[in-house]
Design an enzyme around this catalytic site. Sequence first.
Site, PDB file in Angstrom:
ATOM      1  N   GLU A 118       0.738  -1.348  -0.025  1.00  0.00           N
ATOM      2  CA  GLU A 118      -0.032   0.067   0.046  1.00  0.00           C
ATOM      3  C   GLU A 118       0.832   1.277   0.102  1.00  0.00           C
ATOM      4  O   GLU A 118       0.725   2.191   1.005  1.00  0.00           O
ATOM      5  CB  GLU A 118      -1.038  -0.023   1.254  1.00  0.00           C
ATOM      6  CG  GLU A 118      -1.848  -1.225   1.303  1.00  0.00           C
ATOM      7  CD  GLU A 118      -2.983  -0.985   2.297  1.00  0.00           C
ATOM      8  OE1 GLU A 118      -2.687  -0.540   3.309  1.00  0.00           O
ATOM      9  OE2 GLU A 118      -4.009  -1.440   2.232  1.00  0.00           O
ATOM     10  N   GLU A 263      -5.774  -8.326   0.344  1.00  0.00           N
ATOM     11  CA  GLU A 263      -6.262  -8.211   1.657  1.00  0.00           C
ATOM     12  C   GLU A 263      -7.897  -7.955   1.703  1.00  0.00           C
ATOM     13  O   GLU A 263      -8.341  -7.157   1.277  1.00  0.00           O
ATOM     14  CB  GLU A 263      -5.812  -7.275   2.586  1.00  0.00           C
ATOM     15  CG  GLU A 263      -4.064  -7.456   2.668  1.00  0.00           C
ATOM     16  CD  GLU A 263      -3.621  -6.354   3.380  1.00  0.00           C
ATOM     17  OE1 GLU A 263      -4.202  -5.713   4.435  1.00  0.00           O
ATOM     18  OE2 GLU A 263      -2.375  -6.181   3.432  1.00  0.00           O
TER      19      GLU A 263
END
Length: 482
Positions: A118, A263
């Site tokens: 991320e 995720e």
Amino acid sequence: MGWLSFSIGLVSLCSMVFTVSGIGANWGTQCSHPLPPDTVVRLLRDNGFQRIKLFDADYDALRALGKSGIEVMVGIPNDMLLTMASSVKAAEKWVAKNVSTHLTTNNVNIKYVAVGNEPFLETYNGSFLKTTFPALQNVQSALIKAGLGTTVKVTVPLNADVYASSTDYPSGGDFRADIHDLMLAIVKFLSDNGAPFTVNIYPFISLYTDENFPVEYAFFDEKATPVTDGGTTYYNMFDANYDTLVWALQKNGFGNLPIIVGEIGWPTDGDRNANIEYAQRFNQGFMTHILGGKGTPMRPGAVDVYLFSLIDEDAKSVQPGNFERHWGIFNYDGSAKYQLNLGATNSGALVAARGVKYLDRKWCVMKPSAKLDDPQVSLSVSYACGLADCTTLGYGTSCGNLDARGNVSYAFNSYYQRNNQLDQACKFPNVSMITKTDPSVGSCKFPVMIEPYYGGTERTVGSLQKPVILASVLILFLLRIL
């Protein structure tokens, strides 16, 4: 934009991949007392996991995965991106040590290298904007040089905040304006190299950050008011968010790029919406939704997904929220939190870790003779919580119904267990004592820590962060003297 603009998680987080051909999980290791890697791999196999995603290249974890047949995505942390971006030689050295060696010597089934995690989160303020793509390119070059270019693929796990909708509907999806050109360069590079786009999607975070978010839309039982986008109807946030990405890719000429959901999950504690009931409802609903093979309106068929997460991580940063330490479908000791059918075991239930060894059944609690208004109590609670884990205390948590003395005892015990039940870890000045009577109350469990694992030269077990002096308002809340 409104709630359908898909406010996305701040999660960077001790998780699962679903396709018709197998399930998988994120395995984080930010735990004060991690389970031995061999125990975790046996847990994965007992529960039918066929894929695992790591956040680094932990040697012991990779060694344990050897010969297991489990497909592995190994990670390069964000703090290594500058090094990877600055030097092809550094990338080649990393690939040789963390990919080639494990493939050839330990028979680890490595399929992906995750470059960063991320890295374009808006909260990072552009820290990794200039290093992520060069790092991706250099790692790919290193894989090619190692003869692995066709068997091991690179990817960048991105938060879903890299795209948004200009219309509040999936069909309005496009990449974020401030990184649009960079995203297109990365997407083209992934496409050219036969690599997937990896995205993390978190309906829970939308609920956490937006009090107006429609709760039912986070789940999969079609109790929410559906959203209609042209001729397409969306009954849950996951489908809508995923298809927003599909639209963004399609608009920019990459409509067929493979997508992995890196995720997705739901925490069980640390917030009023983070609880066993919601986590079970979300994860079981998601499993049923995915294993049906229906896909999403824009992408029918199997969806590759890694559930977040496998095991709770009590040493994670709580900056995004106290829930950060409670994403696991298993507790810190590998015990199942709730009934969950992954479609991979005969029992249709989670199988707990085997052979787990615990410390003695004893706890550190507040002395019956100690007074709540003793100045040492608030100081001791602040010290204990700053060095251990008190994220189950507070409004709407599993231990939210404890009285003031119960809160103090929980804080003391957390510190005591974190320090392997050392006698000196229960010597808060005249206010604490050791007991062999379990102080757990209802849903609030006072844990007994597992025996520390001391494998590997690079692993620090039971290490303590610097004390964090808790805000006085929290101390007052825990002592119920506001």
